[in-house]
Design an enzyme around this catalytic site. Structure first.
Site, PDB file in Angstrom:
ATOM      1  N   VAL A   6       0.868  -1.176   0.000  1.00 45.54           N
ATOM      2  CA  VAL A   6       0.000   0.000   0.000  1.00 45.54           C
ATOM      3  C   VAL A   6       0.904   1.225   0.000  1.00 45.54           C
ATOM      4  O   VAL A   6       2.093   1.137   0.307  1.00 45.54           O
ATOM      5  CB  VAL A   6      -0.959   0.035   1.217  1.00 45.54           C
ATOM      6  CG1 VAL A   6      -2.004  -1.070   1.127  1.00 45.54           C
ATOM      7  CG2 VAL A   6      -0.211  -0.033   2.520  1.00 45.54           C
ATOM      8  N   SER A   7       0.335   2.364  -0.344  1.00 44.22           N
ATOM      9  CA  SER A   7       1.135   3.575  -0.507  1.00 44.22           C
ATOM     10  C   SER A   7       1.452   4.290   0.797  1.00 44.22           C
ATOM     11  O   SER A   7       2.488   4.935   0.909  1.00 44.22           O
ATOM     12  CB  SER A   7       0.420   4.546  -1.450  1.00 44.22           C
ATOM     13  OG  SER A   7       0.280   3.958  -2.718  1.00 44.22           O
ATOM     14  N   SER A   8       0.553   4.208   1.773  1.00 41.30           N
ATOM     15  CA  SER A   8       0.793   4.964   3.001  1.00 41.30           C
ATOM     16  C   SER A   8       0.382   4.168   4.231  1.00 41.30           C
ATOM     17  O   SER A   8      -0.410   3.232   4.151  1.00 41.30           O
ATOM     18  CB  SER A   8       0.037   6.293   2.966  1.00 41.30           C
ATOM     19  OG  SER A   8      -1.350   6.054   2.897  1.00 41.30           O
TER      20      SER A   8
END
Length: 139
Positions: A6-8
């Site tokens: 996931v990105s964050s």
């Protein structure tokens, strides 16, 4: 081997669900004890430590990802070709992406531009803060 990203960090729940889906998929393929590697980071970042470790490990014959963009936002075909040349492969669980190459290419280019723009903005902001701190110390 399964790879979830996931990105964050605020998407931690999404990462857990993604990892669970990958594990279930691998079990359905007959993998006895599927291992899932999870990572948080941008798909545009080529310095993802865990992914780089998987890609450089010749004992990882098959890499399972939920979507192509979980592995790489751009140049996924190059990664697949490099692994294929080594007798390795990538399995994409949900390969529903735009079929039109032009749409995919434009999406990747726009994503790249946005990442560069936001990266520059952040760097500029950090530089301005550093200069401001230096000015404050002089006074």
């Amino acid at each position: 081997m399964c790879y979830a990203r996931v990105s964050s960090s605020d998407q931690k729940d999404d990462l857990t669900r993604q990892a669970d889906r990958l594990k279930a998929f691998a079990l359905g393929m007959g993998v006895e004890k599927p291992e899932v590697v999870t990572e948080t980071g941008s798909g545009m970042n080529d310095k993802r430590r865990k992914l780089n470790r998987l890609l450089s490990d010749p004992t990882v014959g098959t890499l399972i990802v939920e979507h192509r963009d979980r592995l790489a936002r751009m140049n996924m075909g190059l990664v697949e070709s490099a692994l294929k040349a080594q007798g390795r492969r990538i399995i994409v669980v949900d390969d529903t992406e735009p079929d039109d190459d032009l749409v995919r290419d434009m999406t990747e280019v726009l994503t790249s531009f946005c990442a560069r723009l936001y990266g520059r903005r952040a760097a500029k902001h950090r530089a301005e803060k550093a200069l401001e701190a230096m000015r404050d110390e002089r006074v």
